[in-house]
Write an enzyme that holds these catalytic residues in place. Structure first.
Site, PDB file in Angstrom:
ATOM      1  NE  ARG A 130      -4.031  -1.758   2.436  1.00 53.86           N
ATOM      2  CZ  ARG A 130      -5.120  -1.669   3.193  1.00 53.86           C
ATOM      3  NH1 ARG A 130      -5.357  -0.548   3.850  1.00 53.86           N
ATOM      4  NH2 ARG A 130      -5.967  -2.662   3.287  1.00 53.86           N
TER       5      ARG A 130
ATOM      6  CG  HIS B 275      -6.853  -1.273  -4.796  1.00 55.89           C
ATOM      7  ND1 HIS B 275      -5.550  -1.591  -4.481  1.00 55.89           N
ATOM      8  CD2 HIS B 275      -7.222  -0.305  -3.907  1.00 55.89           C
ATOM      9  CE1 HIS B 275      -5.142  -0.855  -3.469  1.00 55.89           C
ATOM     10  NE2 HIS B 275      -6.151  -0.070  -3.095  1.00 55.89           N
TER      11      HIS B 275
ATOM     12  CE1 TYR C 115     -23.950  14.932  -9.798  1.00 53.67           C
ATOM     13  CE2 TYR C 115     -22.728  14.916  -7.717  1.00 53.67           C
ATOM     14  CZ  TYR C 115     -23.936  14.888  -8.408  1.00 53.67           C
ATOM     15  OH  TYR C 115     -25.117  14.843  -7.722  1.00 53.67           O
TER      16      TYR C 115
END
Length: 837
Positions: free
Chosen positions: A40, A86, A130
């Site tokens: 990570r 993921h 959006y």
């Protein structure tokens, strides 16, 4: 229960392993820590990406959302990434996608976003439903050739799919875009860099594996942040590149402007990397309210899409220097702590600049080798098929008959193999061929393709058998990426007065220094400007604002000391390399970040000198015709705030400065075309606070344009070059200017008027010298002196530089012949060294 049947509790007890709780906790914590470190938080040194970045880019690649496709909803990309590669939550994936699209976060954004992706004020991006995104063109270079077995793949989290463990990475992305992350017990913070500089350093390392960090820093000047600003000092840069750790001071770009009613304001135009603009403005306002910063009347954020602009207005009685220092101390500087920590073979390691590039070159060598092996196998397979097709064409009738008479396709393939010796692959291909492929035209095309494939096989074999050829391929591909994506450096590196600098890390080179009336300054390598013929227009040398004008251009060496004289009679000192190096089309950096100039000061003359000799003088002339000499040792210790060089009368300004030795003649040229020559001894040596004596009796409306120091008693075979505002000039032997007494009216040197305009500059030149001329609007030309004919006094001259109607020649400087010869010798030495290597 029978005694022969085992007790089930005993069986379960035998399967339990007894361990100490502290040992179990230690091992479990280490396993967790390594999972966070490798899975990570830390980037891989090879492609500069963490797993989440790599998985997003690979998911977009698999979806076909490339730079040439239409934008796709971010929620779709997040969903594909989370579902296939993921499984750590959509929020983490979207936050990463947003950052890769922010041009203020990444030096070269990897995602092309459409919609609201946040701002420097800390505003969050719009919801993923959006916004839309697609891969940026530069990110496709990270994935190029991934389908050619160039990297290892591994199973995804649920074993349904395969994902790459690393990307091929056609450029050193770790250094180019940087990285940051906090793991367990360690963290990384790698600054972004200029793509062109990193690629140049990589090529240098490939050419010379023994290159030192200092050698690589000839190319990599320092970090290059997307928000520009300034890095203060070079010590921390050197430490970071040498050891992998360092603390770099990043200072905002700002300038002090005169405002209405005699007030001043500080305008901030660039911020340190990762600074929250809105929070910074709030904190400045809090300090003003609490009285920690005095003299500020207004604070406005006028930033827009074109860039940052924060205005700090000061009242009339405020000490702007105090306000500026308070802002620098508390708000306009940040420290970027460099920790160049990355995964090397899965293990975290702190790397120097050289080690980082070495790991990348090793990775790229493996990628190119595997790609070449893949392409070679493909080419050999194709060549094998083409050989079969050619044999089939040669025996077309027999092949057609055999296939026609076969019971089925399998029998036809077996017959082809037995009759003509075709391989299994060739036979399979032939039975699928159309009859039209047996025409003579098709035969020519097959032969041409076979020749091309053969050439490819030979080239690929050469690459795989020769380490030198393989490295040459890497260099060529890096060069192509540099040509496609490299841009000018944004972040300037300035010196902090009083700090120790690594001058040995600064290459000695000849440069042009350009200054404007608004005191913007920059330097450019002299080799960027090839000599042109007389009368040309030149090329762009600076992009000046509409209300600004170029005032000075001069040649210097990066290691020279410069004495900067201002119109108010003060002098400042700095090293040439402290002036930011920028491209031709750049405007420059505000000199207020380099010199502590006062609000109404302009630099009007610069003397290039390392140290004065015992018998040398600084000779100055003012616009009203006063001249004075001061011993050079009076300028040995110059404070950062400058010292007085001449005491000027009201309305007068310092115009020009030259270094003399007590045996020279002085030639003063005026804007109206007059000159006077007199012995240097007629001007006695005086202190810095003196005004000087009259040097020339100026006609009404005339003013001094320049000063030239020549050999005394006529011992100077050079010529006086005079250049006018409209680009006309002439050369006249200095011997034609007879020596007079000081404070005479002088002789006519050049005719001024509508065609020529006023005199801009006068210089002593030799025929082998070169000139550099710059116009007020930023056009620059470098030309040879011998192209300007030698004529007598009182003539019109010839066109030297073509200037537009709304433009004028601003400054002229001479490149001495010996400097040109020295540069040629250095180039010859470099070439010889290259040949020996």
């Amino acid at each position: 229960m029978s005694s022969d049947v085992p007790d089930p509790t005993d069986v379960e007890a035998r399967a339990v392993e007894n361990v100490r709780i502290e040992d179990e906790m230690e091992q479990s914590y280490i396993d967790y820590a390594m999972s966070v470190i490798a899975g990570r938080a830390l980037p891989d040194v090879r492609d500069g990406l963490k797993p989440v970045h790599r998985r997003i880019l690979y998911a977009m690649h698999e979806m076909g959302v490339t730079s040439g496709s239409s934008h796709r909803k971010s929620s779709s990309i997040v969903g594909e990434t989370m579902g296939d590669y993921h499984p750590h939550g959509d929020s983490a994936i979207y936050d990463t996608l947003v950052r890769m699209a922010q041009d203020f976060s990444m030096r070269y954004p990897l995602v092309d976003g459409q919609g609201n992706f946040g701002s420097m004020d800390g505003d969050p991006a719009a919801a993923p439903r959006y916004t839309e995104a697609r891969m940026a063109a530069v990110s496709e270079e990270l994935l190029s050739d991934i389908e050619k077995d160039t990297v290892d793949f591994q199973a995804n989290y649920d074993d349904r799919l395969q994902e790459p463990g690393v990307l091929p990475a056609a450029f050193p992305n770790l250094l180019v875009n940087g990285s940051s992350g906090i793991a367990v017990g360690m963290s990384t913070n790698i600054p972004p860099h200029n793509l062109g500089e990193i690629i140049d350093a990589t090529i240098e390392l490939i050419d010379d594996p023994d290159a030192t960090v200092e050698d690589l820093m000839d190319h990599v000047k320092g970090p290059d942040f997307p928000t520009a600003a300034n890095i203060v000092g070079r010590d921390a840069i050197y430490s970071a590149y040498k050891t992998g750790r360092g603390r770099i001071r990043v200072r905002a770009e700002f300038e002090v402007e005169e405002w209405k009613n005699g007030r001043e304001r500080i305008v901030i135009t660039e911020l340190p990397y990762q600074a929250n603009k809105a929070r910074m403005v709030e904190r400045i306002a809090e300090d003003v309210t609490e009285g920690d910063i005095e003299g500020v009347t207004d604070l406005r954020d006028e930033s827009d899409r074109d860039g940052v602009r924060i205005v700090v207005e000061c009242n009339r009685g405020a000490n702007v220097e105090v306000v500026k220092n308070k802002l620098l101390e508390n708000h306009l500087e940040k420290t970027f702590g460099v920790i160049n920590l990355a995964l090397v073979d899965g293990q975290p390691q702190v790397l120097s600049l050289k080690e980082t590039l070495e790991e990348y070159v090793t990775h790229r060598r493996e990628v190119v080798r595997r790609r070449s092996e893949y392409d070679l196998a493909e080419a050999e397979d194709r060549a094998h098929i083409l050989e079969g097709r050619l044999k089939a064409v040669e025996n077309a009738e027999d092949v057609v008959d055999l296939i026609r008479n076969s019971e089925d396709r399998t029998a036809a393939k077996d017959g082809l193999r037995e009759e003509f010796g075709f391989s299994v692959e060739q036979a399979e291909h032939i039975v699928r061929m159309q009859l039209g492929s047996l025409t003579s035209m098709e035969t020519v095309e097959i032969e041409e393709e076979y020749d091309e494939v053969t050439v490819d096989i030979e080239r690929l074999t050469e690459i795989l058998e020769s380490e030198q050829e393989l490295l040459a391929v890497i260099k060529d591909e890096l060069g192509e990426i540099r040509a496609e994506y490299a841009d000018d450096r944004r972040t300037s590196i300035i010196e902090d007065h009083g700090t120790v600098t690594h001058e040995d890390l600064i290459p000695e080179e000849e440069v042009f220094v350009v200054m404007t009336e608004d005191d913007y300054v920059k330097r450019m390598p002299i080799e960027n400007f090839d000599p042109q013929g007389r009368g040309g227009k030149g090329i762009i040398g600076a992009d000046v604002k509409d209300d600004d004008r170029v005032s000075t251009v001069f040649r210097a060496n990066t290691h020279d000391y410069l004495l900067c004289f201002t119109n108010r009679g003060k002098v400042y000192r700095l090293k040439t390399y402290e002036i930011p190096e920028m491209g031709r089309t750049a405007r420059g950096k505000s000199a207020v970040n380099i010199l502590d100039l006062e609000a109404d000061e302009e630099i009007t003359a610069i003397v290039d000198t390392d140290a004065f000799g015992d018998e040398e003088y600084v000779t100055m002339v003012t616009r009203n015709g006063y001249v004075k000499r001061t011993a050079g040792d009076a300028f040995d210790n110059i404070r950062s705030t400058g010292i007085i060089a001449a005491d000027l009368e009201e309305g007068d300004e310092l115009v020009d400065v030259d270094v003399t030795n007590g045996t020279r003649d002085l030639v003063i040229a005026t804007e109206g075309g007059m000159t006077i020559r007199f012995d240097e001894d007629e001007v006695r040596s005086m202190g810095r606070n003196a005004r000087g004596v009259n040097g020339i009796d100026l006609q009404e409306g005339d003013a001094v344009a320049g000063l030239v120091a020549t050999g005394g008693n006529g011992h100077d075979d050079r010529a006086l070059l005079t250049v006018t505002q409209n680009g006309y000039g002439k050369r006249t032997l200095l011997s034609e200017y007879r020596t007079q007494s000081r404070y005479g009216k002088g002789l006519i040197d050049i005719k001024t008027g509508d065609r020529n305009g006023s005199v801009t500059a006068a210089k002593a030149v030799s025929a082998d010298d070169q000139l550099v001329m710059m116009s007020e609007r930023g056009q620059i030309i470098r030309t040879r002196v011998d192209e300007i004919s030698t004529v007598g006094r009182n003539t019109m001259g010839v066109i030297v530089m073509e200037v537009d109607a709304d433009d004028a020649v601003a400054s002229v400087d001479v490149i001495p012949a010996e400097s040109l010869e020295s540069g040629a010798e250095n180039e010859s030495t470099d070439e010889s060294a290259d040949e020996e290597t």
